[in-house]
Design an enzyme around this catalytic site. Structure first.
Site, PDB file in Angstrom:
ATOM      1  N   SER A 165       0.839  -1.194   0.000  1.00 20.68           N
ATOM      2  CA  SER A 165       0.000   0.000   0.000  1.00 20.68           C
ATOM      3  C   SER A 165       0.875   1.246   0.000  1.00 20.68           C
ATOM      4  CB  SER A 165      -0.883  -0.025   1.252  1.00 20.68           C
ATOM      5  OG  SER A 165      -1.772   1.040   1.221  1.00 20.68           O
ATOM      6  N   GLY A 166       0.599   2.169  -0.933  1.00 22.83           N
ATOM      7  CA  GLY A 166       1.368   3.416  -0.997  1.00 22.83           C
ATOM      8  C   GLY A 166       2.595   3.343  -1.877  1.00 22.83           C
ATOM      9  N   THR A 170      -1.353   2.723  -8.519  1.00 23.87           N
ATOM     10  CA  THR A 170      -2.398   3.377  -9.318  1.00 23.87           C
ATOM     11  C   THR A 170      -1.782   4.357 -10.313  1.00 23.87           C
ATOM     12  OG1 THR A 170      -4.018   3.077  -7.572  1.00 23.87           O
ATOM     13  CG2 THR A 170      -4.485   4.808  -9.157  1.00 23.87           C
ATOM     14  N   ASN A 214      -1.314   6.390   2.590  1.00 24.47           N
ATOM     15  CA  ASN A 214      -1.413   6.901   1.227  1.00 24.47           C
ATOM     16  C   ASN A 214      -2.625   7.830   1.123  1.00 24.47           C
ATOM     17  OD1 ASN A 214      -1.658   7.171  -1.546  1.00 24.47           O
ATOM     18  ND2 ASN A 214      -1.823   4.994  -1.974  1.00 24.47           N
ATOM     19  N   SER A 217      -5.397   6.133  -1.771  1.00 27.87           N
ATOM     20  CA  SER A 217      -5.298   4.670  -1.776  1.00 27.87           C
ATOM     21  C   SER A 217      -6.513   4.053  -2.477  1.00 27.87           C
ATOM     22  CB  SER A 217      -5.226   4.168  -0.329  1.00 27.87           C
ATOM     23  OG  SER A 217      -5.152   2.768  -0.298  1.00 27.87           O
ATOM     24  N   SER A 218      -6.253   3.147  -3.438  1.00 24.64           N
ATOM     25  CA  SER A 218      -7.358   2.425  -4.094  1.00 24.64           C
ATOM     26  C   SER A 218      -7.946   1.451  -3.089  1.00 24.64           C
ATOM     27  CB  SER A 218      -6.843   1.618  -5.291  1.00 24.64           C
ATOM     28  OG  SER A 218      -6.166   2.448  -6.188  1.00 24.64           O
ATOM     29  N   GLY A 442      -2.560  -2.895  -2.614  1.00 23.72           N
ATOM     30  CA  GLY A 442      -1.321  -3.544  -2.184  1.00 23.72           C
ATOM     31  C   GLY A 442      -1.454  -4.220  -0.836  1.00 23.72           C
ATOM     32  N   GLU A 444      -1.170  -4.805   2.920  1.00 26.35           N
ATOM     33  CA  GLU A 444      -1.189  -3.762   3.955  1.00 26.35           C
ATOM     34  C   GLU A 444      -1.316  -4.340   5.352  1.00 26.35           C
ATOM     35  OE1 GLU A 444      -4.348  -1.207   2.509  1.00 26.35           O
ATOM     36  OE2 GLU A 444      -5.854  -2.260   3.674  1.00 26.35           O
TER      37      GLU A 444
END
Length: 586
Positions: A165-166, A170, A214, A217-218, A442, A444
């Site tokens: 994540s981050g 994306t 993030n 974040s998606s 991602g 996390e």
């Protein structure tokens, strides 16, 4: 070559370090088989001793010669192990601001957390038509390789973007899409490529949110297939989405936000067309203020709303459809502010005070009956055999039911928007081939990890397995088929972790089973997990101080999951009576 010949005086090695992860050190004297200790000197001249495990006799990883450090392909290094990879990436990033490095067919990208001037049309043109190895590593080189192989080999391609994540997935996916849109041009005057790119701001507004890792974040997975005609020009696209994090609609951890669109809506409350929505600042709505920090530094939500609306218009979602969407989103915000009170005389009973303003607005926006909605937010129907009972709910259950309804409405709206985006991107002529781009949340791990993180990390385990298959297994089989001399690389196979999660009597199997039990609870499920997997699976642990949590050793890290809420989230129950009231909408 024997280890003793490599571990001689002045040889340089990497030593594990609590603060720097790995520290470089030099041997002060030769290592001889049977030695139990290495005499070393760090770069700051400090001397130390490194104990060698008498069982494994494992020696520390050797450092690459300086001439190789900074290589743009990790496979060119003499020694390819964790410290070598990290050091090479660090040198490239810190010394030369280079964020991209190859590892064979894989592109490794570091998130610089700033805009770099390396994505303009001139750069796209420079990579167009070039071979992957002839240019500096870049996301455009990977995109060009996919485009070229699709055209040359007549085979559909996919680009998989993975990472924690981050890490910038994306953004990477967007640059790959922009590359295809620029180099291929569209087959018609309808600017299909512009529409494909316009899907990004829409999907980000309804599916992305600020987390502690993030700001954008998606919170859903997205696979977009970009379609091409026989001359390899873009003709359309189709998007599939996975696992929207519905719980975010009604809960955010400290310092996190709900979905961007809700803040964009609140920031646009002054617009005359939004007057009927009776909006207020994001701080005044329960669902947008749970994280306690509704702002993102450097982001103007009102301006972002203009971008979202513009993108919707470009995709043929007209103003009246857009207003319909905003009515539903505003209704969700008002629903979150509906107060449910306990009956003082009977704790199993609850009620909504008469003429509750937020419920009146909710019902007006959705065109539903106030009395019916007020009743069914606090009661439920139970059918047993031939009889039907109407049972009052205690306050906590009614609040859960209200939140479940809000999540259900948001998820239905999300799916409706995806459907309309896909209709706008549909190709008008026959598709010859496609390139897929997978951008999935991602790996996390947070302070508190629940069902959502479990699903996300499970998806990442499956993705990692794909990666292992392609990079190691298939490559090595190719070498063996060609009878090329080759030492098999012992790579980490994460099948045991996947089995722990998805096999018979695995974590998901036991969860589904517990959801069917009349008296099933998070606590009884936790006990079944301990009974089934504790001391039997090497990747499953119980935290020392908790009977309501479990730990999984994932490929990326150990993660502790709190069992509370797993059953409720897995059941995903919405009461039928509430849906019936919505279905009667004017």
């Amino acid at each position: 070559m024997a280890a003793s010949e490599l571990f001689t005086k002045f040889a340089r090695v990497w030593i594990p370090d609590a603060e720097d992860v790995w520290k470089s050190a030099e041997l002060l004297k030769d290592y001889k088989p049977g030695d139990t200790v290495l005499h070393l000197k760090f770069e700051d001249e400090q001397e130390t001793q490194h104990n060698i495990d008498p069982q494994t006799k494992e020696l520390p990883p050797l450092r690459n010669p300086d001439i190789l450090v900074g290589e743009n392909d990790l496979t060119a290094l003499s020694y390819l192990h964790e410290p070598a990879v990290l050091h090479n990436l660090k040198v490239r990033f810190m010394d030369s601001k280079l964020i991209y490095t190859y590892c064979g067919i894989v592109l490794v990208a570091i998130n610089p957390y700033e805009q770099l001037p390396i994505y303009g049309e001139d750069i796209i043109n420079a990579y167009s038509g070039q071979n992957m190895g002839d240019m500096d590593p870049h996301i455009f080189a990977v995109a060009e390789e996919a485009y070229k192989q699709m055209a040359r080999d007549e085979r559909n391609q996919s680009i998989i973007v993975s990472g924690e994540s981050g890490a910038g997935k994306t953004v990477s996916a967007k640059y790959a899409m922009r590359y295809f849109a620029t180099v291929s041009g569209s087959a018609s005057e309808t600017n299909v490529e512009e529409k494909v790119l316009a899907s990004n701001p829409i999907m980000e507004s309804i599916g992305n949110a600020k987390t502690t890792r993030n700001d954008n974040s998606s919170r859903f997975g997205k696979y977009i297939e970009i379609g091409f005609d026989k001359r390899y020009r873009i003709i359309g696209a189709n998007m599939r989405t996975y696992l929207l994090e519905k719980s975010r609609v009604v809960f955010q951890a400290e310092d996190e936000r709900n979905y961007h669109i809700l803040y964009q809506l609140c920031a646009s409350k002054h617009l005359p067309e939004f007057k009927a929505l009776r909006l207020s600042n994001a701080e005044n709505f329960h669902y947008t203020n749970l994280g306690g920090n509704p702002m993102i530094e450097g982001i103007d939500d009102a301006k972002e709303m203009m971008n979202t609306r513009q993108a919707c218009s470009l995709l043929g979602i007209n103003d009246s459809y857009q207003m319909g969407v905003f009515h539903i989103l505003a209704a969700i915000l008002h629903l979150g502010n509906v107060t449910i009170k306990s009956n003082e005389r009977d704790a199993d009973n609850c009620f909504i005070p008469p003429k509750t303003e937020h419920l009146i607005i909710f019902c007006e926006l959705l065109g539903v009956d106030y009395e019916q909605m007020s009743h069914w937010l606090c009661h439920r129907k139970i059918v047993t055999g031939s009889e039907t009972y109407i049972k009052p709910m205690p306050k906590f259950q009614a609040i859960n039911a209200r939140d479940a309804l809000a999540k259900h409405i948001y998820a239905s709206l999300f799916n409706w928007i995806v459907l309309h985006v896909n209709q706008a991107l549909q190709a008008s002529v026959k598709q010859h081939s496609f390139i897929g781009v997978l951008d999935i949340y991602g790996f996390e791990t947070f302070e508190i990890n629940s069902f959502e993180q479990f699903c996300i990390n499970y998806a990442n385990e499956k993705l990692q397995q794909q990666f292992n298959m392609h990079v190691f297994k298939l490559e090595q089989e190719e070498y063996m088929k060609e009878q090329i001399p080759w030492t098999l690389i012992d790579f980490y196979d994460n099948q045991p972790c996947i089995n722990l999660i998805e096999a018979k009597l695995g974590i998901l199997d036991l969860l589904d089973e517990e959801c069917k039990m009349p008296k099933g609870s998070d606590d009884t499920w936790a006990q079944k997990l301990y009974n089934t997997h504790l001391n039997k699976s090497a990747l499953f642990y119980k935290p020392r101080l908790s009977n309501k949590a479990f730990i999984i050793q994932h490929f990326a890290d150990k993660v502790e999951y709190q069992c509370e809420g797993f059953l409720e989230k897995n059941k995903d129950t919405v009461y039928e009576e509430q849906i019936t009231v919505l279905k009667a909408s004017k």
